[in-house]
Design a protein around this motif. Sequence first.
Motif, PDB file in Angstrom:
ATOM      1  N   TYR A   1      34.981-144.817  -9.084  1.00 34.30           N
ATOM      2  CA  TYR A   1      34.673-146.059  -9.796  1.00 34.30           C
ATOM      3  C   TYR A   1      33.518-146.833  -9.171  1.00 34.30           C
ATOM      4  O   TYR A   1      33.105-147.842  -9.705  1.00 34.30           O
ATOM      5  N   SER A   2      32.997-146.394  -8.018  1.00 34.47           N
ATOM      6  CA  SER A   2      31.848-147.099  -7.439  1.00 34.47           C
ATOM      7  C   SER A   2      30.645-146.167  -7.357  1.00 34.47           C
ATOM      8  O   SER A   2      29.741-146.208  -8.195  1.00 34.47           O
ATOM      9  N   SER A   3      30.643-145.287  -6.350  1.00 32.50           N
ATOM     10  CA  SER A   3      29.473-144.434  -6.138  1.00 32.50           C
ATOM     11  C   SER A   3      29.246-143.459  -7.296  1.00 32.50           C
ATOM     12  O   SER A   3      28.109-143.275  -7.743  1.00 32.50           O
ATOM     13  N   ALA A   4      30.318-142.864  -7.812  1.00 32.46           N
ATOM     14  CA  ALA A   4      30.134-141.905  -8.905  1.00 32.46           C
ATOM     15  C   ALA A   4      29.668-142.616 -10.167  1.00 32.46           C
ATOM     16  O   ALA A   4      28.816-142.105 -10.903  1.00 32.46           O
ATOM     17  N   LEU A   5      30.204-143.818 -10.405  1.00 32.24           N
ATOM     18  CA  LEU A   5      29.756-144.598 -11.565  1.00 32.24           C
ATOM     19  C   LEU A   5      28.251-144.850 -11.481  1.00 32.24           C
ATOM     20  O   LEU A   5      27.517-144.631 -12.445  1.00 32.24           O
TER      21      LEU A   5
ATOM     22  N   LEU B   1      17.660-149.811  -8.453  1.00 34.79           N
ATOM     23  CA  LEU B   1      17.459-150.195  -7.058  1.00 34.79           C
ATOM     24  C   LEU B   1      18.558-149.610  -6.168  1.00 34.79           C
ATOM     25  O   LEU B   1      18.287-148.958  -5.161  1.00 34.79           O
ATOM     26  N   LEU B   2      19.820-149.831  -6.573  1.00 41.01           N
ATOM     27  CA  LEU B   2      20.953-149.467  -5.719  1.00 41.01           C
ATOM     28  C   LEU B   2      21.225-147.971  -5.710  1.00 41.01           C
ATOM     29  O   LEU B   2      21.631-147.419  -4.692  1.00 41.01           O
ATOM     30  N   PHE B   3      21.040-147.314  -6.850  1.00 40.06           N
ATOM     31  CA  PHE B   3      21.489-145.919  -6.932  1.00 40.06           C
ATOM     32  C   PHE B   3      20.350-144.924  -7.079  1.00 40.06           C
ATOM     33  O   PHE B   3      20.578-143.728  -7.187  1.00 40.06           O
ATOM     34  N   LEU B   4      19.097-145.412  -7.109  1.00 33.09           N
ATOM     35  CA  LEU B   4      17.967-144.489  -7.114  1.00 33.09           C
ATOM     36  C   LEU B   4      17.073-144.735  -5.901  1.00 33.09           C
ATOM     37  O   LEU B   4      16.915-143.868  -5.052  1.00 33.09           O
TER      38      LEU B   4
ATOM     39  N   GLY C   1      21.831-138.509  -1.723  1.00 35.84           N
ATOM     40  CA  GLY C   1      21.353-139.826  -1.290  1.00 35.84           C
ATOM     41  C   GLY C   1      22.459-140.858  -1.327  1.00 35.84           C
ATOM     42  O   GLY C   1      22.678-141.594  -0.355  1.00 35.84           O
ATOM     43  N   ILE C   2      23.182-140.924  -2.442  1.00 39.17           N
ATOM     44  CA  ILE C   2      24.251-141.915  -2.557  1.00 39.17           C
ATOM     45  C   ILE C   2      25.367-141.588  -1.565  1.00 39.17           C
ATOM     46  O   ILE C   2      25.919-142.483  -0.913  1.00 39.17           O
ATOM     47  N   GLY C   3      25.657-140.292  -1.420  1.00 41.03           N
ATOM     48  CA  GLY C   3      26.681-139.878  -0.465  1.00 41.03           C
ATOM     49  C   GLY C   3      26.363-140.351   0.948  1.00 41.03           C
ATOM     50  O   GLY C   3      27.191-140.982   1.616  1.00 41.03           O
ATOM     51  N   ILE C   4      25.137-140.069   1.419  1.00 41.22           N
ATOM     52  CA  ILE C   4      24.769-140.465   2.783  1.00 41.22           C
ATOM     53  C   ILE C   4      24.708-141.986   2.901  1.00 41.22           C
ATOM     54  O   ILE C   4      25.146-142.565   3.893  1.00 41.22           O
ATOM     55  N   MET C   5      24.192-142.643   1.845  1.00 39.75           N
ATOM     56  CA  MET C   5      24.062-144.100   1.882  1.00 39.75           C
ATOM     57  C   MET C   5      25.438-144.745   2.068  1.00 39.75           C
ATOM     58  O   MET C   5      25.611-145.612   2.920  1.00 39.75           O
ATOM     59  N   PHE C   6      26.418-144.302   1.284  1.00 37.69           N
ATOM     60  CA  PHE C   6      27.775-144.857   1.405  1.00 37.69           C
ATOM     61  C   PHE C   6      28.338-144.568   2.789  1.00 37.69           C
ATOM     62  O   PHE C   6      28.969-145.415   3.406  1.00 37.69           O
TER      63      PHE C   6
ATOM     64  N   LEU D   1      25.191-143.440 -13.895  1.00 37.11           N
ATOM     65  CA  LEU D   1      24.308-144.354 -14.624  1.00 37.11           C
ATOM     66  C   LEU D   1      22.827-144.021 -14.409  1.00 37.11           C
ATOM     67  O   LEU D   1      22.003-144.253 -15.293  1.00 37.11           O
ATOM     68  N   THR D   2      22.484-143.453 -13.241  1.00 38.39           N
ATOM     69  CA  THR D   2      21.077-143.102 -13.017  1.00 38.39           C
ATOM     70  C   THR D   2      20.622-142.019 -13.987  1.00 38.39           C
ATOM     71  O   THR D   2      19.438-141.732 -14.112  1.00 38.39           O
ATOM     72  N   TRP D   3      21.558-141.360 -14.657  1.00 39.70           N
ATOM     73  CA  TRP D   3      21.237-140.263 -15.575  1.00 39.70           C
ATOM     74  C   TRP D   3      21.387-140.733 -17.014  1.00 39.70           C
ATOM     75  O   TRP D   3      20.565-140.438 -17.864  1.00 39.70           O
ATOM     76  N   THR D   4      22.453-141.532 -17.297  1.00 38.09           N
ATOM     77  CA  THR D   4      22.706-141.936 -18.679  1.00 38.09           C
ATOM     78  C   THR D   4      21.843-143.128 -19.101  1.00 38.09           C
ATOM     79  O   THR D   4      21.410-143.188 -20.248  1.00 38.09           O
ATOM     80  N   LEU D   5      21.580-144.069 -18.165  1.00 37.83           N
ATOM     81  CA  LEU D   5      20.803-145.254 -18.529  1.00 37.83           C
ATOM     82  C   LEU D   5      19.389-144.929 -18.990  1.00 37.83           C
ATOM     83  O   LEU D   5      18.942-145.453 -20.008  1.00 37.83           O
ATOM     84  N   PRO D   6      18.640-144.086 -18.264  1.00 35.21           N
ATOM     85  CA  PRO D   6      17.298-143.754 -18.755  1.00 35.21           C
ATOM     86  C   PRO D   6      17.339-143.122 -20.144  1.00 35.21           C
ATOM     87  O   PRO D   6      16.498-143.432 -20.990  1.00 35.21           O
ATOM     88  N   PHE D   7      18.331-142.267 -20.407  1.00 33.64           N
ATOM     89  CA  PHE D   7      18.492-141.702 -21.745  1.00 33.64           C
ATOM     90  C   PHE D   7      18.661-142.814 -22.766  1.00 33.64           C
ATOM     91  O   PHE D   7      17.969-142.859 -23.793  1.00 33.64           O
ATOM     92  N   GLY D   8      19.581-143.734 -22.469  1.00 37.22           N
ATOM     93  CA  GLY D   8      19.851-144.849 -23.371  1.00 37.22           C
ATOM     94  C   GLY D   8      18.608-145.701 -23.572  1.00 37.22           C
ATOM     95  O   GLY D   8      18.283-146.108 -24.691  1.00 37.22           O
ATOM     96  N   LEU D   9      17.884-145.933 -22.476  1.00 36.27           N
ATOM     97  CA  LEU D   9      16.672-146.750 -22.555  1.00 36.27           C
ATOM     98  C   LEU D   9      15.638-146.104 -23.471  1.00 36.27           C
ATOM     99  O   LEU D   9      15.035-146.773 -24.326  1.00 36.27           O
TER     100      LEU D   9
END
Lengths: 284, 281
Positions: free
Chosen positions: B142-146, A21-24, B127-132, B150-158
């Motif tokens: 430790y916030s936006s880059a983290l 939600l937050l990052f995608l 997107g994250i850059g403009i959003m912040f 995760l948007t790349w590593t989590l789907p892999f892990g899932l």
Amino acid sequence: MRSFSFNPSYLQVTPLALVILLFLLFPVITIIIVSFWDYDAFQLLPDFIFDNYQFLLTSDVTLKAYLKTFFYALSTWAITLTLGFTIAYYLAFYIRSSLLQSILFILCTVPFLTSNIIRMISWIPLLGRNGLVNSALLELNLIDAPIEWLLYSDFAVVLAFVHLYTLFMVVPIFNSMMRIDRNLIEASIDAGASTLQTIFQVVVPLCKSGIAIGSIFVVTLVMGDFITVSLMSGGLSASVGVLIRNEISLLQYPAAAAGAVVLLITVLIMLSILFRFINIKKEL
Amino acid sequence: MAASGNTQRKAGFIPLTIVFVLFLLFLYGPTATIALLSFQGPSGGLTFPMNGVSLHWFRQLFETQQVGDFGGSLTRSLLLGFAVMFSTALFSLLAGLAYRRKFRGGGVLFYLALVSLILPSILISLGIGIMFDRLGLSPAWYSSALGAHLTWTLPFGLLIMFAVFNRFNKSYEAAAIDMGATAWQSFRLVVLPLILPSLIGVALFGFTLSYDEFARTLMTAGTFNTLPLEIYGMTTNVTSPVLYALGTLTTLFSFTLIGTALLAIWIVRRRRARNAPAAEA
């Protein structure tokens, strides 16, 4: 018995859902909104205009960048597919010991876990004007002057893509191949098919979804890339990603956002074609 | 076709082996080349020939004026990598467990995770850059880059967790429950040990993908660079083998990590194999 029982799945899936939600979702929505904004040299001006798209879609530069990007995507796709299929086929059907199979598979996988940038840089001493390839060819008197197009060219870009992304083809295709019932191969040979006929009429159709998954990865990675293109072409070539990257560095966020939206739509169209060939959940 | 009377291998074995060996050479050759060149003598350049052999460029690496902020960017990349590793392992495990039951929205979330995996990374970064920027937050590793990583590593892990639980034999768990184990005990003593090797794999993916990520970090790292951003910066202004020394060190570091993870998986499997007969008795 309780009439209401809370499904613990909701709790367990919350972290994943929050990240998505937050990052995608939010960032993608932000991009879509900002792509309709105006901007000047200093700031973004909230608005609802189509200028960014109009400029983007009528510009020659965009058209050239898209053609270039499609060229990279198509050539990388064709080469990684051929190479990846061959490697997977060898691992799946020619290596009998499962220990050796695992070791060779891991050998193919390890570079994927190391830095892409370093892997690109490492071509410089090989392909440069005074690089190893040119020196060797000169030494052998095969050429009179160093070949200029080895580095900082389309050739270098595609070579780097193949180097970086062939693994994305090998893994899913290998995975599909390992599920093929070996009796089918024998039956095909017994029925008089040649090796090539067996490959194209038995193995390939049964690997269709592995091929599609690999293609999805390779195509999307190449379509959205900017770093490989700018590093390996030496800044001489502009892909769609490079254009977006340039607009970002000029702080023209609305223009970059419009570029990103058009790229997103393009990639989604390409994916919708590829997704017809697979059922992801069955593959796992 | 070739005579196959007394040949033990299938036709095509030799040419395919040659292709495979060439492929490995293609994969590792360039890296080996820069590893070799990083030991250039002090007067050596970016290409062959070697002008002597020395550790000169490795020493240069640790002098701050030579390469921007090597120590700082390395520290940030390591911390970020570990944060991504822990979150990826934990969140994917939880999500994997969640998907063993049906729940509303599960399908949509799964497809969004797939989208996250295949969305061009420049989009996430932008997107994250403009959003912040719009929210008035300053991006940081430790916030936006983290989040971006995760948007790349989590789907892999899932996806890995999906594969694991698809092959998971539920009767082990049922047996534990039958013998009076609580849900937590059956998870802690039965499920977790069984999936541990895959979980180590997920953790390894999480760390290495984050440690090497460039595109997603580009607009989300904020003021301070991570190591890949630092290296990219160096490619444009450093023209000495110090670049190769850095590449050699980080590659060596990745190899060590992969080796450690593989060793851990091997130990877990071996211990299980050794305990198996005792459990049956």
